[in-house]
Design an enzyme around this catalytic site. Structure first.
Site, PDB file in Angstrom:
ATOM      1  N   HIS A 157      43.031  40.649  37.179  1.00 49.39           N
ATOM      2  CA  HIS A 157      43.137  39.645  38.246  1.00 49.39           C
ATOM      3  C   HIS A 157      42.939  38.259  37.650  1.00 49.39           C
ATOM      4  CE1 HIS A 157      42.203  37.293  41.825  1.00 49.39           C
ATOM      5  NE2 HIS A 157      42.773  38.255  42.534  1.00 49.39           N
ATOM      6  N   GLU A 217      50.905  37.532  40.835  1.00 48.70           N
ATOM      7  CA  GLU A 217      50.079  36.579  41.577  1.00 48.70           C
ATOM      8  C   GLU A 217      50.096  35.246  40.835  1.00 48.70           C
ATOM      9  OE1 GLU A 217      45.951  37.694  41.726  1.00 48.70           O
ATOM     10  OE2 GLU A 217      45.835  37.882  39.560  1.00 48.70           O
ATOM     11  N   GLY A 276      44.541  38.297  49.532  1.00 45.65           N
ATOM     12  CA  GLY A 276      43.260  37.706  49.165  1.00 45.65           C
ATOM     13  C   GLY A 276      42.470  37.262  50.369  1.00 45.65           C
TER      14      GLY A 276
END
Length: 238
Positions: free
Chosen positions: A83, A155, A221
């Site tokens: 991430h 992302e 998110g």
């Protein structure tokens, strides 16, 4: 780093009441402190739980680390790897992310590889090279078959928690790049692997993003912190 036992209980109750259909695969990644509670709370709903991170080692003297086996014992079935906040705040390299992806597979978990470029990298025209490099590092570590056992989440770092969102065209172009990178190793798997989008997805833009043929879902998110908005995004994926 959000949540409490009370918040998790309320979120689980909302998911149970929603009676989500089998046509969607819904995953939630609570903080590991609440992973067991969450997994128990959504038992028999079809919703699966995962961890936000894991240690690359199966066991050992790694104070504060959480292994894939521990995640599985708590009821987790998935794990995020790479991430953007792990990469930026903890300096995680492509090699470390690849090792974590492999550790998740070894523990019987399904990993999601997070990839994406910063604003500076996009403005410098390096977005494609950065994302291709991040994907290739994992292919080299676990093989394309290993990558296909999980999923990839694009992302863009510049769109996380900023309110900015890649346009559907921008997101779709990067998703195609991910597939092209995988296709260099195995064309068939490139078409079947799931590539999902994360970066300020919300109930207002989810339908437009999910309508793109190369976008297979979302990594949500901030909008997932409230069950109402999360379920609205889930509904947009139907």
């Amino acid at each position: 780093m959000h949540g409490s036992r009370e918040a998790v209980a309320g979120f689980c109750e909302a998911l149970r009441c929603a009676r989500l259909g089998a046509e969607l695969e819904v995953l939630v990644f609570p903080p590991v402190a609440y992973l067991g509670q969450f997994a128990d709370g959504v038992r028999d709903t079809g919703v699966e739980a995962g961890a936000q991170d894991l240690h690359p080692a199966a066991q050992g003297a790694h104070t504060g680390g959480v292994s894939g086996a521990m995640i599985a014992e708590l009821g987790g079935r998935w794990a995020l790897t790479g991430h953007s906040e792990r990469r930026s705040e903890h300096g995680e390299s492509d090699a470390l992310v690849a090792a974590k992806f492999g550790a998740a597979l070894a523990a019987g978990l399904r990993p999601i590889l997070c990839v994406g470029e910063t604003l500076a990298e996009r403005q410098a025209g390096e977005a494609e090279a950065v994302v291709a490099r991040q994907v290739q590092a994992v292919i080299e570590a676990v093989g394309v078959d290993g990558v296909a056992q999980g999923a990839v989440a694009y992302e863009p770092v510049w769109a996380i928690g900023t309110g900015e969102t890649a346009t559907p065209d921008q997101a779709a172009a990067m998703h195609r790049l991910v597939r092209e990178t995988i296709a260099a190793a195995d064309g068939a798997l490139a078409e079947s692997i799931r590539v999902i989008y994360g970066g300020s997805v919300n109930p207002h833009n989810a339908a437009a993003l999910f309508s793109e043929p190369d976008i297979d879902g979302g990594l949500i998110g901030g909008a997932s912190l409230q069950a109402e908005s999360f379920l609205a995004i889930v509904a947009a994926a139907v």
